[in-house]
Write an enzyme that holds these catalytic residues in place. Sequence first.
Site, PDB file in Angstrom:
ATOM      1  N   ASP A 105       0.873  -1.179   0.000  1.00 19.72           N
ATOM      2  CA  ASP A 105       0.000   0.000   0.000  1.00 19.72           C
ATOM      3  C   ASP A 105       0.906   1.224   0.000  1.00 19.72           C
ATOM      4  O   ASP A 105       1.392   1.635  -1.053  1.00 19.72           O
ATOM      5  CB  ASP A 105      -0.936  -0.086   1.212  1.00 19.72           C
ATOM      6  CG  ASP A 105      -1.944   1.043   1.273  1.00 19.72           C
ATOM      7  OD1 ASP A 105      -2.086   1.778   0.287  1.00 19.72           O
ATOM      8  OD2 ASP A 105      -2.610   1.214   2.311  1.00 19.72           O
ATOM      9  N   LYS A 133      -1.372  -1.777  -4.643  1.00 19.85           N
ATOM     10  CA  LYS A 133      -2.357  -0.737  -4.956  1.00 19.85           C
ATOM     11  C   LYS A 133      -1.805   0.225  -5.986  1.00 19.85           C
ATOM     12  O   LYS A 133      -0.625   0.582  -5.946  1.00 19.85           O
ATOM     13  CB  LYS A 133      -2.738   0.031  -3.689  1.00 19.85           C
ATOM     14  CG  LYS A 133      -3.662  -0.774  -2.814  1.00 19.85           C
ATOM     15  CD  LYS A 133      -4.328   0.076  -1.770  1.00 19.85           C
ATOM     16  CE  LYS A 133      -5.121  -0.834  -0.856  1.00 19.85           C
ATOM     17  NZ  LYS A 133      -5.505  -0.179   0.395  1.00 19.85           N
TER      18      LYS A 133
HETATM   19  P1  IMP Z   1       1.794  -0.393   3.856  1.00 21.81           P
HETATM   20  O1  IMP Z   1       2.856  -0.285   4.922  1.00 21.81           O
HETATM   21  O2  IMP Z   1       0.969   0.851   3.803  1.00 21.81           O
HETATM   22  O3  IMP Z   1       2.345  -0.749   2.498  1.00 21.81           O
HETATM   23  O4  IMP Z   1       0.792  -1.556   4.260  1.00 21.81           O
HETATM   24  C1  IMP Z   1       0.981  -2.287   5.419  1.00 21.81           C
HETATM   25  C2  IMP Z   1      -0.098  -3.236   5.766  1.00 21.81           C
HETATM   26  O5  IMP Z   1      -1.332  -2.538   5.837  1.00 21.81           O
HETATM   27  C3  IMP Z   1      -0.355  -4.372   4.791  1.00 21.81           C
HETATM   28  O6  IMP Z   1       0.556  -5.429   4.964  1.00 21.81           O
HETATM   29  C4  IMP Z   1      -1.739  -4.764   5.258  1.00 21.81           C
HETATM   30  O7  IMP Z   1      -1.664  -5.579   6.398  1.00 21.81           O
HETATM   31  C5  IMP Z   1      -2.362  -3.441   5.607  1.00 21.81           C
HETATM   32  N1  IMP Z   1      -3.186  -2.952   4.490  1.00 21.81           N
HETATM   33  C6  IMP Z   1      -2.874  -2.009   3.571  1.00 21.81           C
HETATM   34  N2  IMP Z   1      -3.878  -1.849   2.691  1.00 21.81           N
HETATM   35  C7  IMP Z   1      -4.854  -2.725   3.071  1.00 21.81           C
HETATM   36  C8  IMP Z   1      -6.160  -3.057   2.542  1.00 21.81           C
HETATM   37  O8  IMP Z   1      -6.648  -2.520   1.523  1.00 21.81           O
HETATM   38  N3  IMP Z   1      -6.855  -4.001   3.230  1.00 21.81           N
HETATM   39  C9  IMP Z   1      -6.371  -4.629   4.342  1.00 21.81           C
HETATM   40  N4  IMP Z   1      -5.156  -4.367   4.855  1.00 21.81           N
HETATM   41  C10 IMP Z   1      -4.408  -3.422   4.225  1.00 21.81           C
END
Ligand code: IMP
Length: 191
Positions: A105, A133
């Site tokens: 994300d 995403k």
């Molecule tokens: P990031 O550090 O923002 O890349 O994302 C970290 C974590 O956030 C991911 O491993 C997921 O556990 C959670 N996450 C991010 N986007 C989503 C989503 O759309 N649905 C559910 N969990 C999400």
Amino acid sequence: MSSLRDDLQEVLLTEAQIQQRIDELAAQLQRDYTDKDLTLVPLLTGSVMFVADLLRRVPGPLRLDFLGVSSYHGETRSSGDIHITKALQLNVCDRDVLVVDDILDTGLTLVRVRDLIATLRPRSLKFCVFLEKEIPHHAGFRADYTGFRIPDKFVVGYGLDYQEQYRNLPCVGVLKPEITSRASLDTPRAG
Ligand code: IMP
Ligand code: MG
């Protein structure tokens, strides 16, 4: 018992689409890691479905060690403030490490994980994510293997949760707005 499926407004990826794509990813990994010394490092908890389906399709030798990472979340976005809830048990020095995660994300989690594992001096370090995403900036992070690119929507299912629910859905979908509009507090969550 009610069905979680009824809480979805839209299915983005069906079970069949997911399984077909995992066949392709597994074949690619089998090719790329021939003659390597693969250690899979899935991140708890969101990657469990994905890694279970992936690893049973890779016929070559590999080791498996989960890394527990939890990040502080607001409603539906990561803050990048992560801490380790389960350290690696295996020594990954001079091994070919492939980190497996549910979704890229903001990329903040994987940037932190990359920095952490790099200190353990693996021979190689790559990243495989089930979902990515379509957002312009992933904190400068690119995955080496991606299952699907999806629109910038909050999704659940196939390991991904909303407030620790919906991980057991075999498809990926978007929740009905009346479900996500219910109150939620800033709490530490298992990824
Ligand atoms: P990031 O550090 O923002 O890349 O994302 C970290 C974590 O956030 C991911 O491993 C997921 O556990 C959670 N996450 C991010 N986007 C989503 C989503 O759309 N649905 C559910 N969990 C999400
Ligand atoms: Mg996660």
